[in-house]
Design a protein around this motif. Structure first.
Motif, PDB file in Angstrom:
ATOM      1  N   TYR A  98       0.910  -1.208  -0.123  1.00 16.78           N
ATOM      2  CA  TYR A  98       0.106   0.088   0.062  1.00 16.78           C
ATOM      3  C   TYR A  98       0.985   1.106   0.155  1.00 16.78           C
ATOM      4  O   TYR A  98       2.109   1.010   0.084  1.00 16.78           O
ATOM      5  N   GLY A  99       0.294   2.376  -0.275  1.00 16.48           N
ATOM      6  CA  GLY A  99       1.149   3.449  -0.445  1.00 16.48           C
ATOM      7  C   GLY A  99       0.449   4.766  -0.015  1.00 16.48           C
ATOM      8  O   GLY A  99      -0.589   4.797   0.169  1.00 16.48           O
ATOM      9  N   PHE A 100       1.051   5.763  -0.272  1.00 17.10           N
ATOM     10  CA  PHE A 100       0.639   7.309   0.153  1.00 17.10           C
ATOM     11  C   PHE A 100       1.076   8.315  -0.826  1.00 17.10           C
ATOM     12  O   PHE A 100       2.479   8.211  -1.145  1.00 17.10           O
ATOM     13  N   GLU A 101       0.313   9.129  -1.276  1.00 14.26           N
ATOM     14  CA  GLU A 101       1.405  10.157  -1.959  1.00 14.26           C
ATOM     15  C   GLU A 101       0.382  11.574  -1.647  1.00 14.26           C
ATOM     16  O   GLU A 101      -0.684  11.587  -1.920  1.00 14.26           O
ATOM     17  N   LYS A 102       1.092  12.774  -1.534  1.00 12.33           N
ATOM     18  CA  LYS A 102       0.581  14.098  -1.343  1.00 12.33           C
ATOM     19  C   LYS A 102      -0.168  14.769  -2.490  1.00 12.33           C
ATOM     20  O   LYS A 102       0.309  14.271  -3.807  1.00 12.33           O
TER      21      LYS A 102
ATOM     22  N   THR B  11       9.570   2.388   1.222  1.00 14.02           N
ATOM     23  CA  THR B  11      10.276   3.335   0.179  1.00 14.02           C
ATOM     24  C   THR B  11       9.645   4.689   0.615  1.00 14.02           C
ATOM     25  O   THR B  11       8.489   4.800   0.575  1.00 14.02           O
ATOM     26  N   THR B  15       9.489  15.281   2.745  1.00 11.34           N
ATOM     27  CA  THR B  15       9.143  16.835   2.622  1.00 11.34           C
ATOM     28  C   THR B  15      10.470  17.535   2.811  1.00 11.34           C
ATOM     29  O   THR B  15      11.320  17.014   3.682  1.00 11.34           O
ATOM     30  N   VAL B  50      15.376  10.551  -0.171  1.00 11.59           N
ATOM     31  CA  VAL B  50      14.928   9.546  -0.545  1.00 11.59           C
ATOM     32  C   VAL B  50      15.494   8.356   0.143  1.00 11.59           C
ATOM     33  O   VAL B  50      16.679   8.372   0.685  1.00 11.59           O
ATOM     34  N   GLY B  79       3.404  11.561   9.803  1.00 15.94           N
ATOM     35  CA  GLY B  79       4.064  11.077   8.427  1.00 15.94           C
ATOM     36  C   GLY B  79       3.211  11.525   7.283  1.00 15.94           C
ATOM     37  O   GLY B  79       3.762  11.978   6.286  1.00 15.94           O
ATOM     38  N   LYS B  80       1.970  11.025   7.074  1.00 16.46           N
ATOM     39  CA  LYS B  80       1.048  11.557   5.943  1.00 16.46           C
ATOM     40  C   LYS B  80       0.792  13.201   6.128  1.00 16.46           C
ATOM     41  O   LYS B  80       0.820  13.847   5.113  1.00 16.46           O
ATOM     42  N   GLN B  82       2.826  15.368   7.443  1.00 19.01           N
ATOM     43  CA  GLN B  82       4.017  16.456   7.325  1.00 19.01           C
ATOM     44  C   GLN B  82       5.074  15.727   6.905  1.00 19.01           C
ATOM     45  O   GLN B  82       5.890  16.698   6.123  1.00 19.01           O
ATOM     46  N   TRP B  83       5.429  14.771   7.262  1.00 20.65           N
ATOM     47  CA  TRP B  83       6.992  14.227   6.815  1.00 20.65           C
ATOM     48  C   TRP B  83       7.181  13.853   5.417  1.00 20.65           C
ATOM     49  O   TRP B  83       8.498  13.779   4.708  1.00 20.65           O
ATOM     50  N   TYR B  84       6.005  12.995   4.876  1.00 24.77           N
ATOM     51  CA  TYR B  84       6.328  12.302   3.446  1.00 24.77           C
ATOM     52  C   TYR B  84       5.628  12.813   2.303  1.00 24.77           C
ATOM     53  O   TYR B  84       4.640  13.024   2.316  1.00 24.77           O
ATOM     54  N   GLU B  85       6.509  13.214   1.094  1.00 28.41           N
ATOM     55  CA  GLU B  85       5.762  13.302  -0.060  1.00 28.41           C
ATOM     56  C   GLU B  85       5.054  12.247  -0.550  1.00 28.41           C
ATOM     57  O   GLU B  85       3.960  12.331  -1.185  1.00 28.41           O
ATOM     58  N   ARG B  86       5.619  11.256  -0.402  1.00 26.23           N
ATOM     59  CA  ARG B  86       5.013   9.762  -0.714  1.00 26.23           C
ATOM     60  C   ARG B  86       5.623   8.632  -0.255  1.00 26.23           C
ATOM     61  O   ARG B  86       6.823   8.835   0.384  1.00 26.23           O
ATOM     62  N   TYR B  87       5.093   7.552   0.008  1.00 29.40           N
ATOM     63  CA  TYR B  87       5.693   6.256   0.462  1.00 29.40           C
ATOM     64  C   TYR B  87       5.078   4.940   0.026  1.00 29.40           C
ATOM     65  O   TYR B  87       3.875   5.144  -0.465  1.00 29.40           O
ATOM     66  N   SER B  88       5.841   4.170  -0.172  1.00 31.67           N
ATOM     67  CA  SER B  88       5.189   2.791  -0.438  1.00 31.67           C
ATOM     68  C   SER B  88       5.673   1.789   0.651  1.00 31.67           C
ATOM     69  O   SER B  88       6.725   1.719   1.322  1.00 31.67           O
ATOM     70  N   VAL B  89       4.640   0.769   1.103  1.00 31.09           N
ATOM     71  CA  VAL B  89       4.990  -0.291   1.856  1.00 31.09           C
ATOM     72  C   VAL B  89       4.593  -1.552   1.262  1.00 31.09           C
ATOM     73  O   VAL B  89       3.714  -1.955   0.639  1.00 31.09           O
TER      74      VAL B  89
END
Lengths: 102, 102
Positions: A98-102, B11, B15, B50, B79-80, B82-89
């Protein structure tokens, strides 16, 4: 990416100095991306020479074929001789994501 | 590590700015290492923000429990925000591994 697929986690620590590493690393990522079953790659190395590269593949057979590729074999040999203090390779099956993107 | 075991590949792209991230990241690795089934962690971030963090666990249940941990939930929310532009788990089963050390 469509499941099932596989991830190869390559964690490593570089030796001092370049010794042709950067050029070869670029070539290997380019060559890998042309292989059957290649789905993508994420690669990060920090200023202390510690790196993690994760490549994604359709099948275990694709991973075996890339490992056995002649040019890659040469790179692997130079890796042991010159470029790496240590490394680990883990071949994994991706169970979910799963993932997240702004 | 003894098989079977599991790897969580995280990954991400940070920000700009710290916003308490470094302190929380340290706390989360310390807290994770105290959880049942935790086997280890490899984590690298480069100067462009990155990062790849891979944590290793005994079972899928251990991974679920860590994901649901109250303090970790708060970190995930920040994390969602403030900290991350994007992530994948990606949650993976380690099928085989090998390594090299000088």
């Amino acid at each position: 990416m469509e499941k099932p697929y596989y991830a190869v986690i390559f964690t490593s620590e570089r030796t001092e100095g370049d010794h042709g590493y950067d050029e070869m690393a670029k070539q290997m990522i380019e060559l890998a991306s042309q292989q059957p079953g290649f789905l993508g790659v994420d690669s990060v190395r920090n200023e202390r020479g510690v790196g993690i590269t994760v490549s994604y593949w359709d099948s275990l057979e694709d991973i075996e074929q890339w490992k056995a590729h002649a040019a890659h074999q040469i790179a692997q040999e130079k890796g042991k001789q010159q470029w790496y203090e240590r490394y680990s390779v883990r071949v994994c099956k991706v169970e979910r994501e799963y993932g997240f993107e702004k």
